[in-house]
Design an enzyme around this catalytic site. Structure first.
Site, PDB file in Angstrom:
ATOM      1  CB  SER A   1      -0.890   0.004   1.237  1.00 17.85           C
ATOM      2  OG  SER A   1      -0.082   0.291   2.368  1.00 17.85           O
ATOM      3  CE  LYS A   2      -1.692   7.143  -2.427  1.00 18.42           C
ATOM      4  NZ  LYS A   2      -2.911   7.844  -2.396  1.00 18.42           N
ATOM      5  NE  ARG A   3      -0.551   2.059   6.568  1.00 18.80           N
ATOM      6  CZ  ARG A   3      -0.630   0.834   7.059  1.00 18.80           C
ATOM      7  NH1 ARG A   3       0.222   0.438   7.976  1.00 18.80           N
ATOM      8  NH2 ARG A   3      -1.559   0.003   6.646  1.00 18.80           N
TER       9      ARG A   3
ATOM     10  N   GLY B   1       5.138   2.587   0.765  1.00 21.27           N
ATOM     11  CA  GLY B   1       5.962   3.275  -0.227  1.00 21.27           C
ATOM     12  C   GLY B   1       5.508   2.933  -1.634  1.00 21.27           C
TER      13      GLY B   1
END
Ligand code: GLU
Length: 493
Positions: free
Chosen positions: A262-264, A266
């Site tokens: 996910s975005k978290r 990276g």
């Protein structure tokens, strides 16, 4: 065999790693096959979610990766979005008439039906299902309307959707290219919506109609679409069409191996990898091997050799982890394969953006050569190269750094002074690594010193950082005047 593989993004945001991996697999699949196409179709039937500019950015990211579509929605040489090919339009919002025609055909054949249920009725139905712990599912209220009544109500302008009349008690068997035989029961499926009341098709209808009309042979998509497969298969059956080959690609997990990337973690927009200074070849190599393996021990491959080896049979079912450290390692390897001139060109914008007085020329080439080994991505350029352009701050931290383990400041100062004397004795043209090395080592040997106590303070005084190229290389790159000036500043701290 000629292959027509399609990538069907919704223009609702930027391209992420998961979708890029899908396109890379599409590319690998078609690349070695004559007369094959990688088709890009825009799935914009959910108009409320369309983000202006998102499509252009996705296409730019694909172009950066070198996996641009060869048919369908593409970028022309000026960077405009254009449609190429004879199966168009390739944008679903331009195909509404086509979907209507096919939905009407299904209704006429009794494979689909109009549903006039109001939102209120559907809400009440859902609330009751919830209260009775039943799965949320349309209760087929309108499925029993007669053809005449249904047609009359539609003709009178009553708002309706069109639903797929899912056959009862049918086993849906299908061979997925990755997962092998998959089995579903039709009784578990809802009479889902094919056409919405605003005249837009749903994903399920548009996708099947388009894949058929565009003569798509291979559908590669993320595993999250597997639940759609039985609906798709039954819809192909309802139309009397042969489905394409489907390959549901394994999920990409974040570094913890537990959650979807996910975005978290990276998983930023693909184009950000360009800005961070990753090379397309490195990311390509990395993503090609997430969920697939060429089955050899080699680590790095050209795209052509990957395409030669690629087969859907070797795609694994199990989720695969995206390891950012490995990406750095792979990228570092690709950076080391580059010409120094290219490395210099790539690091310059990062140095300039960091306000360092860097410019193209021989000095930059020397710096590029000195840091090439240790660079993992170009946006580290400032971090690993600032001291080639700027003197370290003369402060307590620098003083602390200068003192090697097990010695003190007085001893360090003494070593620096003595080294400076040796260095001052060397003419400008002797200021090259070999001669510097010989002279300082002779000085160390004659005095019975340790390498560390002499060389560490020099290197640290020149750079102000714990890790950098060695003392001789730094001395020769900075030159006599600048080196001695830095040593003087350090010794008088
Ligand atoms: N439009 C869908 C998406 O954005 C495509 C899924 C598919 O490839 O069938 O994910």
């Amino acid at each position: 065999m000629s292959i027509r593989a399609r990538y069907a993004p919704s223009p609702t945001g930027d391209l992420h790693l998961g979708s890029l991996r899908t396109v890379i697999f599409d590319w690998l699949l078609v690349h070695e096959e004559p007369d094959s196409s990688l088709i890009l179709r825009v799935e914009d039937t959910d108009q409320s979610r369309v983000v202006p500019g998102a499509l252009e950015r996705q296409l730019q990211a694909l172009a950066w990766m070198g996996v641009s579509p060869t048919e369908g929605v593409c970028l022309d040489e000026q960077g405009n979005v254009v449609e190429i090919g004879s199966y168009g339009p390739y944008t679903q919002s331009k195909r509404l008439e086509i979907y209507k025609k096919y939905a009407d055909e299904l209704v006429a054949a009794g494979k689909a039906y109009r549903c006039f249920c109001t939102t209120e009725r559907l809400e009440t139905m859902r609330a009751e299902q919830q209260a009775n712990h039943l799965p949320p599912r349309y209760d087929r209220f309108c499925r029993s309307l007669t053809a005449e009544e249904s047609a009359a109500r539609a003709a009178a302008g009553e708002s309706c959707v069109i639903r797929h009349a899912i056959p009862d008690n049918q086993e849906v068997k299908f061979t997925d290219q990755v997962r092998g035989e998959v089995l579903f029961q039709s009784n578990e499926l809802d009479d889902y919506v094919l056409m919405k009341s605003d005249g837009y098709p749903t994903y399920q209808l548009a996708n099947v109609v388009d894949d058929h009309l565009m003569e798509i042979t291979h559908v590669l998509r993320g595993e999250e679409w597997l639940p759609s497969l039985p609906k798709n298969v039954l819809l192909y059956e309802a139309f009397g069409w042969t489905p394409p080959k489907f390959a549901h690609l394994p999920v990409i997990l974040g570094p913890d191996g537990k959650h979807k990337l996910s975005k978290r973690d990276g998983d930023v927009s693909v184009i950000d990898y360009d800005q961070k200074g990753y090379l397309p070849d490195a990311l390509f190599n990395m993503l090609a091997m997430i969920g697939w393996s060429p089955g050899t021990e080699e680590e790095f491959f050209t795209r052509d050799s990957l395409a030669k080896r690629f087969s859907l049979e070797r795609v694994q079912k199990a989720a695969a982890v995206f390891n950012f450290q490995r990406l750095d390692y792979v990228n570092g390897w690709y950076i080391r394969q580059m010409q120094i001139g290219e490395v210099a060109e790539r690091i310059l914008p990062y140095l300039v953006a960091a306000n360092l007085p860097a410019q193209a020329g021989n000095y930059l080439l020397t710096v590029a050569a000195a840091i090439q080994e240790r660079l993992k991505h170009f946006d580290e350029a400032e971090e690993v190269a600032w001291f080639f352009f700027k003197r370290p701050e003369p402060n307590e931290t620098l003083r602390g750094l200068l003192i090697p383990k097990k010695t003190d400041w007085e001893a360090t100062q003494k070593h620096l002074r003595e080294s400076m004397q040796v260095l001052q004795g060397l003419a400008e043209d002797q200021w090259v690594p070999d001669i510097l090395d010989e002279n300082l080592r002779l000085h160390i040997a004659m005095n019975n010193y340790k390498n560390l106590e002499v060389l560490w303070p020099i290197r640290a005084a020149l750079t102000g950082v714990p890790a950098s190229p060695g003392a001789f290389e730094m001395l020769s790159i900075l030159g006599k005047e600048e080196s001695l000036a830095r040593l003087e500043r350090a010794v008088s701290l």
